[in-house]
Design a protein around this motif. Structure first.
Motif, PDB file in Angstrom:
ATOM      1  N   LEU A 208       0.815  -1.390  -0.039  1.00 25.22           N
ATOM      2  CA  LEU A 208       0.099   0.085  -0.052  1.00 25.22           C
ATOM      3  C   LEU A 208       0.712   1.338   0.098  1.00 25.22           C
ATOM      4  O   LEU A 208       0.362   2.449  -0.141  1.00 25.22           O
ATOM      5  N   ASN A 209       2.287   1.398   0.328  1.00 21.99           N
ATOM      6  CA  ASN A 209       2.923   2.254   0.235  1.00 21.99           C
ATOM      7  C   ASN A 209       3.153   3.070  -1.030  1.00 21.99           C
ATOM      8  O   ASN A 209       2.946   2.421  -2.095  1.00 21.99           O
ATOM      9  N   ARG A 210       3.026   4.202  -1.012  1.00 20.50           N
ATOM     10  CA  ARG A 210       3.091   5.135  -2.418  1.00 20.50           C
ATOM     11  C   ARG A 210       3.258   6.414  -1.974  1.00 20.50           C
ATOM     12  O   ARG A 210       2.926   7.069  -1.065  1.00 20.50           O
ATOM     13  N   THR A 211       3.540   7.330  -3.254  1.00 21.48           N
ATOM     14  CA  THR A 211       3.684   8.696  -3.170  1.00 21.48           C
ATOM     15  C   THR A 211       2.542   9.242  -4.156  1.00 21.48           C
ATOM     16  O   THR A 211       2.605   8.755  -5.188  1.00 21.48           O
ATOM     17  N   ILE A 212       1.766  10.048  -3.565  1.00 18.88           N
ATOM     18  CA  ILE A 212       0.763  10.522  -4.507  1.00 18.88           C
ATOM     19  C   ILE A 212       0.559  12.105  -4.383  1.00 18.88           C
ATOM     20  O   ILE A 212       0.887  12.618  -3.276  1.00 18.88           O
ATOM     21  N   PRO A 213      -0.033  12.856  -5.390  1.00 18.18           N
ATOM     22  CA  PRO A 213      -0.005  14.163  -5.249  1.00 18.18           C
ATOM     23  C   PRO A 213      -1.502  14.644  -4.680  1.00 18.18           C
ATOM     24  O   PRO A 213      -2.545  13.749  -4.715  1.00 18.18           O
ATOM     25  N   VAL A 214      -1.624  15.875  -4.022  1.00 13.09           N
ATOM     26  CA  VAL A 214      -2.794  16.426  -3.576  1.00 13.09           C
ATOM     27  C   VAL A 214      -3.364  16.999  -4.934  1.00 13.09           C
ATOM     28  O   VAL A 214      -2.754  17.883  -5.337  1.00 13.09           O
ATOM     29  N   LEU A 215      -4.499  16.564  -5.328  1.00 14.14           N
ATOM     30  CA  LEU A 215      -5.200  17.315  -6.533  1.00 14.14           C
ATOM     31  C   LEU A 215      -5.359  18.413  -6.147  1.00 14.14           C
ATOM     32  O   LEU A 215      -5.688  18.841  -5.161  1.00 14.14           O
ATOM     33  N   PRO A 216      -5.676  19.331  -7.158  1.00  7.82           N
ATOM     34  CA  PRO A 216      -6.144  20.767  -7.102  1.00  7.82           C
ATOM     35  C   PRO A 216      -7.311  21.012  -6.228  1.00  7.82           C
ATOM     36  O   PRO A 216      -7.645  21.875  -5.436  1.00  7.82           O
TER      37      PRO A 216
ATOM     38  N   ILE B  83      -6.299   7.609   7.347  1.00  8.62           N
ATOM     39  CA  ILE B  83      -6.183   6.351   6.506  1.00  8.62           C
ATOM     40  C   ILE B  83      -6.226   5.024   7.317  1.00  8.62           C
ATOM     41  O   ILE B  83      -6.914   4.049   6.913  1.00  8.62           O
ATOM     42  N   SER B  84      -5.573   5.076   8.495  1.00  8.27           N
ATOM     43  CA  SER B  84      -5.524   3.956   9.455  1.00  8.27           C
ATOM     44  C   SER B  84      -6.898   3.522   9.701  1.00  8.27           C
ATOM     45  O   SER B  84      -6.999   2.372   9.848  1.00  8.27           O
ATOM     46  N   GLN B  85      -7.943   4.420  10.025  1.00  3.18           N
ATOM     47  CA  GLN B  85      -9.286   4.074  10.432  1.00  3.18           C
ATOM     48  C   GLN B  85      -9.870   3.570   9.133  1.00  3.18           C
ATOM     49  O   GLN B  85     -10.592   2.382   9.601  1.00  3.18           O
TER      50      GLN B  85
ATOM     51  N   PRO C 202      -6.092   3.626  -1.761  1.00  2.00           N
ATOM     52  CA  PRO C 202      -6.774   2.015  -1.797  1.00  2.00           C
ATOM     53  C   PRO C 202      -7.550   1.663  -0.330  1.00  2.00           C
ATOM     54  O   PRO C 202      -7.079   2.140   0.670  1.00  2.00           O
ATOM     55  N   TYR C 203      -8.847   1.656  -0.507  1.00  4.36           N
ATOM     56  CA  TYR C 203      -9.706   1.093   0.641  1.00  4.36           C
ATOM     57  C   TYR C 203     -10.144   2.342   1.285  1.00  4.36           C
ATOM     58  O   TYR C 203     -10.920   2.124   2.188  1.00  4.36           O
ATOM     59  N   ALA C 204      -9.403   3.473   1.177  1.00  8.26           N
ATOM     60  CA  ALA C 204      -9.908   4.475   1.764  1.00  8.26           C
ATOM     61  C   ALA C 204     -10.772   5.402   0.991  1.00  8.26           C
ATOM     62  O   ALA C 204     -11.552   6.242   1.250  1.00  8.26           O
ATOM     63  N   GLY C 205     -10.632   5.386  -0.403  1.00  7.59           N
ATOM     64  CA  GLY C 205     -11.398   6.075  -1.569  1.00  7.59           C
ATOM     65  C   GLY C 205     -10.602   7.491  -1.381  1.00  7.59           C
ATOM     66  O   GLY C 205      -9.786   7.643  -1.281  1.00  7.59           O
TER      67      GLY C 205
END
Length: 198
Positions: free
Chosen positions: A42-50, A76-78, A57-60
């Motif tokens: 599940l580890n990843r680097t993602i941008p915060v969209l505009p 995310i943990s919840q 994943p699983y958090a939507g």
């Protein structure tokens, strides 16, 4: 004695709220590195969209703009608690859109990119080298409601004939971020107006 006991109980809460108040607040265009100790896939680097959201994943889709990395990790943990066997440990670190907001970037070190069409704030943008498409879109205020989100183009005048088509709609739904190119001097982002049935 009661006062001292009450004070001893309140100090940890006060310390937590003070630490949270001093923690960085995430903004659109930042990049989040999310690590889940219990499941490294599940580890990843993602941008915060505009719009100030991320998709995990699983958090939507999560609204994260204005929140601290700790608060985002807790959310995310919840969300993952019902999926994993044990409550997950989630770490979130941030690479800000402006790496050093306190220091002005010299004008000579900036590159010029141009945002045309259905952006909230179109026009010329002076951005630091290494700025990505989504970060520049964030600086342009995101898209208007009339934008054709599936037909955005990135034109690179330094390489005549180079046109990169970007499906922002797919990115918002969590598509792989191979569609977040790093911008170069003179790049033009064209956001067309959507058609009637689009």
């Amino acid at each position: 004695m009661r006062i001292l006991t009450g004070l001893a109980l309140c100090l940890p809460l006060l310390w937590t709220s003070m630490a949270d108040a001093q923690e960085y607040r995430v903004r659109a265009g930042d990049r989040l590195t999310i690590e889940v100790l219990e499941d490294t896939t599940l580890n990843r680097t993602i941008p915060v969209l505009p719009g100030g959201t991320i998709t995990f994943p699983y958090a939507g889709s999560l609204q994260v703009s204005g929140q601290s990395p700790t608060a985002i990790g807790n959310r995310i943990s919840q969300s993952l608690a019902g999926v994993l066997a044990s409550p997950p440990t989630v770490f979130v670190s941030v690479t800000p859109l402006d790496p050093m907001p306190m220091v002005e970037t010299p004008q000579a070190m900036l590159i010029n990119v141009y945002v045309m069409g259905e952006a909230s704030s179109p026009g010329a943008k002076n951005v630091p080298p290494g700025t990505t498409f989504l970060q520049a879109l964030s600086q342009a205020g995101g898209l208007t409601p009339f934008a054709a989100t599936k037909r955005i183009q990135l034109r690179r005048p330094s390489m005549p004939g180079t046109v990169v088509s970007i499906n922002y709609d797919a990115i918002m739904r969590g598509a792989a971020m191979s569609q977040d190119p790093v911008l170069a001097e003179g790049d033009v982002i064209i956001i067309p107006e959507r058609s009637l049935f689009e």
